[in-house]
Design a protein around this motif. Structure first.
Motif, PDB file in Angstrom:
ATOM      1  N   LEU A  38       0.806  -1.213   0.000  1.00  0.00           N
ATOM      2  CA  LEU A  38       0.000   0.000   0.000  1.00  0.00           C
ATOM      3  C   LEU A  38       0.846   1.273   0.000  1.00  0.00           C
ATOM      4  O   LEU A  38       0.322   2.362  -0.244  1.00  0.00           O
ATOM      5  N   GLU A  39       2.124   1.127   0.293  1.00  0.00           N
ATOM      6  CA  GLU A  39       2.961   2.313   0.509  1.00  0.00           C
ATOM      7  C   GLU A  39       2.929   3.284  -0.664  1.00  0.00           C
ATOM      8  O   GLU A  39       2.706   4.492  -0.484  1.00  0.00           O
ATOM      9  N   GLY A  40       3.136   2.784  -1.873  1.00  0.00           N
ATOM     10  CA  GLY A  40       3.147   3.665  -3.032  1.00  0.00           C
ATOM     11  C   GLY A  40       1.818   4.375  -3.219  1.00  0.00           C
ATOM     12  O   GLY A  40       1.781   5.570  -3.559  1.00  0.00           O
ATOM     13  N   THR A  41       0.723   3.658  -2.988  1.00  0.00           N
ATOM     14  CA  THR A  41      -0.609   4.247  -3.131  1.00  0.00           C
ATOM     15  C   THR A  41      -0.822   5.369  -2.123  1.00  0.00           C
ATOM     16  O   THR A  41      -1.340   6.441  -2.461  1.00  0.00           O
ATOM     17  N   LEU A  45      -1.401   9.336  -2.901  1.00  0.00           N
ATOM     18  CA  LEU A  45      -2.593  10.038  -2.435  1.00  0.00           C
ATOM     19  C   LEU A  45      -2.214  11.261  -1.614  1.00  0.00           C
ATOM     20  O   LEU A  45      -2.806  12.335  -1.763  1.00  0.00           O
ATOM     21  N   ALA A  46      -1.209  11.103  -0.726  1.00  0.00           N
ATOM     22  CA  ALA A  46      -0.758  12.227   0.101  1.00  0.00           C
ATOM     23  C   ALA A  46      -0.255  13.364  -0.784  1.00  0.00           C
ATOM     24  O   ALA A  46      -0.597  14.542  -0.579  1.00  0.00           O
ATOM     25  N   ASN A  47       0.553  13.034  -1.776  1.00  0.00           N
ATOM     26  CA  ASN A  47       1.095  14.059  -2.670  1.00  0.00           C
ATOM     27  C   ASN A  47      -0.010  14.725  -3.493  1.00  0.00           C
ATOM     28  O   ASN A  47       0.021  15.942  -3.730  1.00  0.00           O
ATOM     29  N   ALA A  75     -11.253   3.496   1.731  1.00  0.00           N
ATOM     30  CA  ALA A  75     -12.190   3.253   0.635  1.00  0.00           C
ATOM     31  C   ALA A  75     -11.570   2.348  -0.407  1.00  0.00           C
ATOM     32  O   ALA A  75     -12.211   1.417  -0.913  1.00  0.00           O
ATOM     33  N   GLY A  76     -10.311   2.605  -0.728  1.00  0.00           N
ATOM     34  CA  GLY A  76      -9.636   1.774  -1.719  1.00  0.00           C
ATOM     35  C   GLY A  76      -9.498   0.340  -1.267  1.00  0.00           C
ATOM     36  O   GLY A  76      -9.706  -0.604  -2.042  1.00  0.00           O
ATOM     37  N   ALA A 290       5.465   2.298   5.354  1.00  0.00           N
ATOM     38  CA  ALA A 290       4.040   2.611   5.434  1.00  0.00           C
ATOM     39  C   ALA A 290       3.779   3.623   6.540  1.00  0.00           C
ATOM     40  O   ALA A 290       2.918   4.491   6.416  1.00  0.00           O
ATOM     41  N   TRP A 291       4.518   3.506   7.645  1.00  0.00           N
ATOM     42  CA  TRP A 291       4.389   4.512   8.709  1.00  0.00           C
ATOM     43  C   TRP A 291       4.712   5.890   8.153  1.00  0.00           C
ATOM     44  O   TRP A 291       4.066   6.886   8.483  1.00  0.00           O
TER      45      TRP A 291
END
Length: 310
Positions: A38-41, A45-47, A75-76, A290-291
């Protein structure tokens, strides 16, 4: 609420051995590999959220960043479309108001309850659709944890587990991000250090959980009579456990009001509880990337900029 699903069988309300069995199944959704994937996602999203307001020179971060980020991620994970994510976020906010807002005016209580019922029915539709097409995602794990002894799907349990995931993951993460941003803005030296070295994000998150934990307390019921010091808690009594107070115990934490991500014992806190109900979210520690995702370099730089830190 009669038009919705009864809130029975939530993992936070179960005792062993049923709790043990359900938790073991749900924990399968929070492996280090799944979280790492999930890290890349999350970073993207943050960016994306930061890019939407950074040119404005200022932003209300709770509504533009801290709230939308966990909603989009949750949601994802549950298979909610991006188009429905904003509505999903409103449902989650209303759930927090309904279950944690204390005494509400009747009209507000009714609106929040109607919103929660709408979320329940939406989740029920997602569960029903996924049950016919299993995958390796969280929703399939929830379905597997919601089978009755005969192997049939208990839709009430599945909706309860999914609702608990949304409620616990949205409100707590939103408040965690908000608390972290506030603490970093109050300690510009720490923010500057994080901008220079994003690997510090995990320690910042841990210290935020201790210093200003998003869940300051929780309720439990004493199953047996318990004596603590000179106080006797009778069996069956409802007890409010002040996790935030425990995280500021001077006998355990030196100078507890100090925000210090460099503490030697930075991860020693009760922000996720303790015992059999120790929050599964702690498994995010297994993936330090992820953190760090919510504290992406772009987000940190935006907060550090004088133009956006107002």
């Amino acid at each position: 609420m009669r038009k919705g699903f009864p809130r029975t069988g939530s993992i936070v309300q179960l005792d062993p051995p049923e709790h043990t069995a359900v938790r073991r199944k749900l924990n399968a959704a929070f492996t280090a590999d799944r979280i790492a994937a999930l890290e890349g996602t999350v970073v993207a999203l943050a960016n994306e959220l930061v890019d939407a307001f950074v040119a404005d020179g200022r932003a209300e971060l709770m509504t533009r960043f801290c709230g939308p980020l966990p909603v989009a991620v949750i949601a994802g994970i549950l298979g909610v479309s991006r188009a429905d994510a904003s509505e999903f976020g409103q449902w989650a906010d209303d759930a927090a108001r309904l279950f944690m807002g204390g005494q509400l005016p009747t009209d507000e209580w009714v609106r929040a309850a109607e919103s929660v019922v709408a979320m329940q029915h939406h989740l029920a539709g997602l569960v029903t659709a996924r049950a016919s097409e299993p995958s390796s995602d969280l929703l399939t794990t929830i379905i597997q944890a919601s089978m009755d002894p005969g192997g049939q799907l208990d839709l009430v349990k599945a909706v309860t587990h999914a609702t608990t995931f949304v409620f616990a993951g949205h409100k707590t993460t939103t408040d965690l991000l908000g608390n972290a941003v506030r603490l970093l803005l109050l300690h510009p030296d720490r923010l500057a250090a994080l901008v220079r070295d994003p690997s510090l994000a995990a320690a910042v998150v841990e210290e935020t959980l201790r210093r200003d934990c998003p869940v300051p307390g929780t309720t439990r019921v004493a199953r047996i009579e318990v004596k603590l010091g000179d106080v006797t808690i009778p069996a069956g009594a409802r007890v409010f456990l002040a996790l935030g107070s425990a995280n500021h115990d001077e006998r355990v934490i030196a100078d507890p009001l100090r925000f210090d991500p460099e503490r030697a014992d930075v991860g020693e806190h009760l922000g996720f509880g303790r015992g059999v109900h120790f929050a599964s979210a702690r498994r995010w520690r297994a993936c330090r990337g992820a953190w760090a995702s919510p504290c992406s370099p772009r987000a940190c730089r935006a907060c550090a900029s004088p133009a956006t830190s107002r």
